[in-house]
Design a protein around this motif. Structure first.
Motif, PDB file in Angstrom:
ATOM      1  N   GLU A  93       0.830  -1.204   0.000  1.00  0.00           N
ATOM      2  CA  GLU A  93       0.000   0.000   0.000  1.00  0.00           C
ATOM      3  C   GLU A  93       0.868   1.258   0.000  1.00  0.00           C
ATOM      4  N   LYS A  94       1.958   1.231   0.748  1.00  0.00           N
ATOM      5  CA  LYS A  94       2.874   2.381   0.747  1.00  0.00           C
ATOM      6  C   LYS A  94       3.473   2.603  -0.640  1.00  0.00           C
ATOM      7  N   ALA A  95       3.880   1.508  -1.279  1.00  0.00           N
ATOM      8  CA  ALA A  95       4.485   1.625  -2.608  1.00  0.00           C
ATOM      9  C   ALA A  95       3.481   2.198  -3.611  1.00  0.00           C
ATOM     10  N   LEU A  96       2.251   1.686  -3.590  1.00  0.00           N
ATOM     11  CA  LEU A  96       1.245   2.171  -4.531  1.00  0.00           C
ATOM     12  C   LEU A  96       0.874   3.625  -4.252  1.00  0.00           C
ATOM     13  N   ARG A  97       0.783   3.980  -2.980  1.00  0.00           N
ATOM     14  CA  ARG A  97       0.450   5.368  -2.636  1.00  0.00           C
ATOM     15  C   ARG A  97       1.540   6.328  -3.113  1.00  0.00           C
ATOM     16  N   GLU A  98       2.816   5.949  -2.886  1.00  0.00           N
ATOM     17  CA  GLU A  98       3.923   6.795  -3.326  1.00  0.00           C
ATOM     18  C   GLU A  98       3.956   6.899  -4.859  1.00  0.00           C
ATOM     19  N   GLU A  99       3.646   5.787  -5.538  1.00  0.00           N
ATOM     20  CA  GLU A  99       3.652   5.808  -7.001  1.00  0.00           C
ATOM     21  C   GLU A  99       2.565   6.740  -7.525  1.00  0.00           C
ATOM     22  N   ARG A 100       1.392   6.711  -6.951  1.00  0.00           N
ATOM     23  CA  ARG A 100       0.307   7.584  -7.409  1.00  0.00           C
ATOM     24  C   ARG A 100       0.633   9.044  -7.094  1.00  0.00           C
ATOM     25  N   ASN A 101       1.243   9.269  -5.930  1.00  0.00           N
ATOM     26  CA  ASN A 101       1.651  10.637  -5.603  1.00  0.00           C
ATOM     27  C   ASN A 101       2.680  11.145  -6.617  1.00  0.00           C
ATOM     28  N   GLN A 102       3.548  10.272  -7.077  1.00  0.00           N
ATOM     29  CA  GLN A 102       4.537  10.661  -8.071  1.00  0.00           C
ATOM     30  C   GLN A 102       3.853  11.069  -9.383  1.00  0.00           C
ATOM     31  N   PHE A 103       2.765  10.375  -9.729  1.00  0.00           N
ATOM     32  CA  PHE A 103       2.022  10.756 -10.930  1.00  0.00           C
ATOM     33  C   PHE A 103       1.550  12.198 -10.822  1.00  0.00           C
ATOM     34  N   LEU A 104       1.098  12.578  -9.622  1.00  0.00           N
ATOM     35  CA  LEU A 104       0.572  13.928  -9.428  1.00  0.00           C
ATOM     36  C   LEU A 104       1.685  14.962  -9.410  1.00  0.00           C
ATOM     37  N   ARG A 105       2.852  14.577  -8.876  1.00  0.00           N
ATOM     38  CA  ARG A 105       3.951  15.535  -8.769  1.00  0.00           C
ATOM     39  C   ARG A 105       4.663  15.766 -10.106  1.00  0.00           C
ATOM     40  N   ASP A 106       4.695  14.756 -10.962  1.00  0.00           N
ATOM     41  CA  ASP A 106       5.485  14.839 -12.194  1.00  0.00           C
ATOM     42  C   ASP A 106       4.638  15.461 -13.308  1.00  0.00           C
ATOM     43  N   ALA A 107       4.798  16.782 -13.468  1.00  0.00           N
ATOM     44  CA  ALA A 107       4.009  17.491 -14.482  1.00  0.00           C
ATOM     45  C   ALA A 107       4.474  17.163 -15.893  1.00  0.00           C
ATOM     46  N   ARG A 108       5.729  16.692 -16.027  1.00  0.00           N
ATOM     47  CA  ARG A 108       6.251  16.410 -17.361  1.00  0.00           C
ATOM     48  C   ARG A 108       5.855  15.027 -17.864  1.00  0.00           C
ATOM     49  N   SER A 142       8.477   6.220  -8.987  1.00  0.00           N
ATOM     50  CA  SER A 142       8.904   6.785  -7.699  1.00  0.00           C
ATOM     51  C   SER A 142      10.003   5.915  -7.099  1.00  0.00           C
ATOM     52  N   ASP A 143      11.128   6.543  -6.776  1.00  0.00           N
ATOM     53  CA  ASP A 143      12.216   5.795  -6.127  1.00  0.00           C
ATOM     54  C   ASP A 143      11.771   5.267  -4.761  1.00  0.00           C
ATOM     55  N   THR A 144      10.985   6.072  -4.044  1.00  0.00           N
ATOM     56  CA  THR A 144      10.496   5.628  -2.724  1.00  0.00           C
ATOM     57  C   THR A 144       9.581   4.424  -2.880  1.00  0.00           C
ATOM     58  N   ALA A 145       8.718   4.461  -3.870  1.00  0.00           N
ATOM     59  CA  ALA A 145       7.826   3.328  -4.101  1.00  0.00           C
ATOM     60  C   ALA A 145       8.617   2.075  -4.454  1.00  0.00           C
ATOM     61  N   ARG A 146       9.651   2.263  -5.312  1.00  0.00           N
ATOM     62  CA  ARG A 146      10.488   1.112  -5.679  1.00  0.00           C
ATOM     63  C   ARG A 146      11.154   0.521  -4.439  1.00  0.00           C
ATOM     64  N   GLN A 147      11.615   1.377  -3.514  1.00  0.00           N
ATOM     65  CA  GLN A 147      12.266   0.898  -2.283  1.00  0.00           C
ATOM     66  C   GLN A 147      11.278   0.085  -1.430  1.00  0.00           C
ATOM     67  N   HIS A 148      10.029   0.559  -1.334  1.00  0.00           N
ATOM     68  CA  HIS A 148       9.028  -0.190  -0.568  1.00  0.00           C
ATOM     69  C   HIS A 148       8.790  -1.558  -1.193  1.00  0.00           C
ATOM     70  N   TYR A 149       8.740  -1.591  -2.521  1.00  0.00           N
ATOM     71  CA  TYR A 149       8.530  -2.871  -3.194  1.00  0.00           C
ATOM     72  C   TYR A 149       9.720  -3.799  -2.981  1.00  0.00           C
ATOM     73  N   GLU A 150      10.915  -3.286  -3.040  1.00  0.00           N
ATOM     74  CA  GLU A 150      12.095  -4.113  -2.804  1.00  0.00           C
ATOM     75  C   GLU A 150      12.136  -4.611  -1.354  1.00  0.00           C
ATOM     76  N   GLN A 151      11.585  -3.782  -0.447  1.00  0.00           N
ATOM     77  CA  GLN A 151      11.526  -4.202   0.960  1.00  0.00           C
ATOM     78  C   GLN A 151      10.632  -5.433   1.125  1.00  0.00           C
ATOM     79  N   ILE A 152       9.611  -5.531   0.267  1.00  0.00           N
ATOM     80  CA  ILE A 152       8.742  -6.711   0.332  1.00  0.00           C
ATOM     81  C   ILE A 152       9.554  -7.965   0.052  1.00  0.00           C
ATOM     82  N   LYS A 153      10.333  -7.950  -1.024  1.00  0.00           N
ATOM     83  CA  LYS A 153      11.143  -9.111  -1.377  1.00  0.00           C
ATOM     84  C   LYS A 153      12.196  -9.390  -0.306  1.00  0.00           C
ATOM     85  N   ASP A 154      12.771  -8.319   0.229  1.00  0.00           N
ATOM     86  CA  ASP A 154      13.764  -8.484   1.295  1.00  0.00           C
ATOM     87  C   ASP A 154      13.114  -9.060   2.551  1.00  0.00           C
ATOM     88  N   LEU A 155      11.907  -8.542   2.885  1.00  0.00           N
ATOM     89  CA  LEU A 155      11.179  -9.047   4.053  1.00  0.00           C
ATOM     90  C   LEU A 155      10.871 -10.527   3.905  1.00  0.00           C
TER      91      LEU A 155
END
Length: 666
Positions: A93-108, A142-155
């Motif tokens: 959920e954290k990864a998906l939330r950060e990814e969607r927030n990135q969509f809103l932040r990235d105007a380009r 989102s780099d933060t979202a990618r980190q959360h996803y990688e944490q899943i595999k690490d966990l």
């Protein structure tokens, strides 16, 4: 030469039993065991009963077992097994939330690309495992979202390892690729070692080489390959039980997620190989059990496996504490496991109970008979007799208002004069005459008695005594079923023990005969009477008991006969001419006649007779009173708890015209 100073540090003692702890209370244990034996238990059962119940300041096995069961219930009620799945959900959920927030932040960002990605995320399966799998090839913005996803595999990797190797989840937190490679290498080497062991090809050097390379990952510090396998198999079996304790949905989720552990299926392949080897090497572990968890605190795979190990520990402790299997002793108790599960106080209690069990046998109070069963030893009988005699003396002193004094006249009655001590004399010293003699001798030698007085053998004088008549004492005790039914069985035995101890220690010249009478009468030694079980036997054959008493008196014609009869019922049986017992209730005339006839014979032998009446039945009261009047004897009607004091006191009354007692008869 330079002095070397050694420094010392003080801390809590942790090397075994507390060396400053007080010794175990064998007296309390012996009293409890003996009381149960007299109630009808075997010594083995009586010892087990005391260990289960515990003492005044000692928790017993039952209390420890209750705490074990309570801890087991608490673990099941506190936890649930979806902790890892919930943690994966939160990270996802954290990864998906950060990814969607990135969509809103990235105007380009290209609007079509954004819309496609949003549709991709919105269409993810509700199953965390399926969502994680579908996102394996997703290009995270989102780099933060990618980190959360990688944490899943690490966990997942850390949890899978923590299931088999306790502490791995914490040890591999923020692990590098090199750390993961080291774990993969350890698993490969471990599986190779187990394969060699299964084929019988491994050597001690193989184990030592493995531990030298990977020993820091095994805090249990196994000393050989078997200890290593034992520790791993217990943990692995607990992991299997945990999986079987989950719902089917939870199991499916975890199996799907496991493929993502560390981003590679290699880990699961190695762990599956390890589980298979351990199950083949230790098939006796519980690989198929399950538990029902219904708490609200989620457990990860590693923690859950630890809880399943705790439950296995608790089950094993419950069996050990039950002592219900053949050959069980308290040395079987796993003190370390008990301390781990219930704390140090429980371990101390268990260790003390084990010491009590061992000390009771080592001290000689209990010993194995030829049949292999535990029995009260003669030493235990003496110790118990001392205790009961002290209790009887205390009751006598308290009831009659007498001051505690040392029992006098054991060797005869004092005349008031004294004489010089001779070798072999056992009479008490005349202290005044002895000290006076020493002073006179010292002064005659020209020495000052004030500066130092020494008593020599020639100074000693003893008090003269007159010879005391020896006694032949018969204690006749009723063993009909009514004695047990009315809670008089144990007081009867305590009385016999107290009297036996008195005659054995203070009246060694007297002779004591213990005779029981139920349907028949029989002579018994003190050990047989103490362990005599209560049985449902109809009949109070006082006639047979008096017959055996008269025979004993005739065997000791030069002794004063003393007869003490303890009964709670009228005679309801007598011996017929052919030796069989005739029973009738209510008592018939022939039974009463033969009993009175035998009493007359004992009376003509000069016996001093006392009846101890237990109960207030009118027929019993009339019969006992008539018998006592006929024999010129006495009737005493004590409470059952005062029976011992009454019998001992009556014996002393018969032995002395003005008796004195002592509460320190040991």
């Amino acid at each position: 030469m330079r002095n070397r100073h050694r420094s010392s540090r003080y801390g809590r003692y942790s090397g075994g039993p507390d060396p400053l702890a007080p010794p175990v209370d064998l007296a309390e244990a012996l009293d409890a065991v003996a009381e149960n034996v007299m109630s009808g238990y075997s010594p083995e059962q009586a010892m087990r009963e005391f260990l289960r119940r515990g003492g005044r300041n000692q928790r017993g096995l039952d209390d420890l077992a209750r705490k074990v069961h309570q801890r087991r219930r608490d673990l099941l009620r506190k936890h649930r097994l979806d902790g890892t799945i919930q943690e994966v959900k939160e990270l996802l959920e954290k990864a998906l939330r950060e990814e969607r927030n990135q969509f809103l932040r990235d105007a380009r960002m290209d609007p079509m690309d954004r819309q496609f990605r949003e549709m991709q995320l919105d269409s993810l399966p509700t199953s965390p495992a399926a969502a994680v799998t579908e996102l394996a090839d997703y290009d995270w913005q989102s780099d933060t979202a990618r980190q959360h996803y990688e944490q899943i595999k690490d966990l997942l990797g850390r949890e899978m390892l923590d299931q088999r190797f306790a502490g791995m989840k914490q040890a591999l937190e923020n692990a590098t690729d090199e750390d993961r490679q080291a774990v993969a290498e350890m698993l490969s080497d471990l599986n190779d070692l187990l394969d060699k062991h299964a084929r019988g090809e491994d050597t001690p050097e193989d184990f030592e080489e493995f531990m030298a390379k990977h020993g820091d990952q095994f805090p249990e510090n196994p000393q050989d390959v078997d200890e290593l396998i034992d520790a791993l198999a217990q943990r692995s079996a607990a992991a299997q039980r945990m999986m079987r304790s989950m719902t089917q949905e939870q199991r499916d989720e975890l199996m799907s997620l496991s493929a993502q552990a560390f981003g590679s299926p290699e880990l699961m392949s190695q762990l599956e190989r390890l589980d298979a080897s351990l199950q083949a090497l230790r098939p006796g572990e519980d690989w198929t059990g399950s538990e029902q968890f219904d708490g609200d605190q989620g457990l990860g795979l590693g923690d859950g496996t630890g809880v399943l190990q705790d439950l296995a520990d608790l089950d094993s402790l419950a069996e050990q504490l039950s002592q219900s299997y053949s050959g069980s002793t308290l040395s079987d108790l796993d003190i370390e496991a008990l301390s781990r599960q219930l704390g140090d106080d429980a371990a101390v209690s268990a260790r003390t109970l084990a010491e009590l069990e061992k000390a009771m046998q080592d001290s000689g109070y209990l010993r194995r008979g030829t049949d292999g069963d535990l029995k009260l030893s003669p030493r235990a009988m003496r110790k118990l007799g001392q205790s009961l005699l002290r209790d009887a003396a205390g009751r006598i002193s308290g009831r009659q208002g007498r001051r505690d004094t040392r029992l006098a006249g054991a060797a005869g009655e004092q005349t008031g004069s004294s004489r010089a001590w001779e070798f072999g004399d056992v009479e008490p010293w005349d202290v005044t005459r002895t000290v006076t003699n020493a002073i006179g001798r010292t002064a005659a030698a020209g020495q000052d008695p004030v500066k130092g007085l020494r008593i020599h053998v020639q100074d000693i004088e003893v008090r003269e005594t007159e010879a005391r008549t020896q006694a032949a004492v018969v204690l006749l005790v009723d063993t009909s079923y009514s004695m047990a039914l009315n809670n008089r069985w144990v007081p009867m035995k305590r009385t016999a023990l107290a009297l036996h101890q008195l005659l054995s220690t203070r009246f060694r010249g007297d002779r004591l005969e213990l005779i029981t009478f139920g349907r028949y009468a029989q002579r018994m030694d003190i050990g047989e009477l103490t362990s005599l079980p209560a049985w449902h036997e109809q009949g109070t054959n006082l006639h047979h008991g008096l017959l055996l008493a008269g025979r004993f008196f005739r065997q000791h014609p030069n002794m004063q006969p003393v007869l003490l009869v303890v009964t709670d019922g009228e005679p309801t049986a007598h011996l017929m001419t052919h030796g069989e017992a005739w029973f009738s209730y209510p008592p018939d005339r022939e039974t009463l006649t033969t009993t009175v006839t035998e009493l007359d014979k004992v009376t003509r032998q000069g016996a001093e007779i006392t009846f101890f009446r237990l109960g207030d039945d009118p027929g019993l009261v009339r019969f006992v009173q008539a018998m006592a009047q006929r024999a010129g004897g006495r009737v005493v009607a004590p409470d059952p708890e005062d029976l011992g004091a009454a019998v001992v006191g009556e014996f002393l009354r018969n032995r002395y015209a003005d008796p004195v007692w002592d509460t320190d008869w040991d």
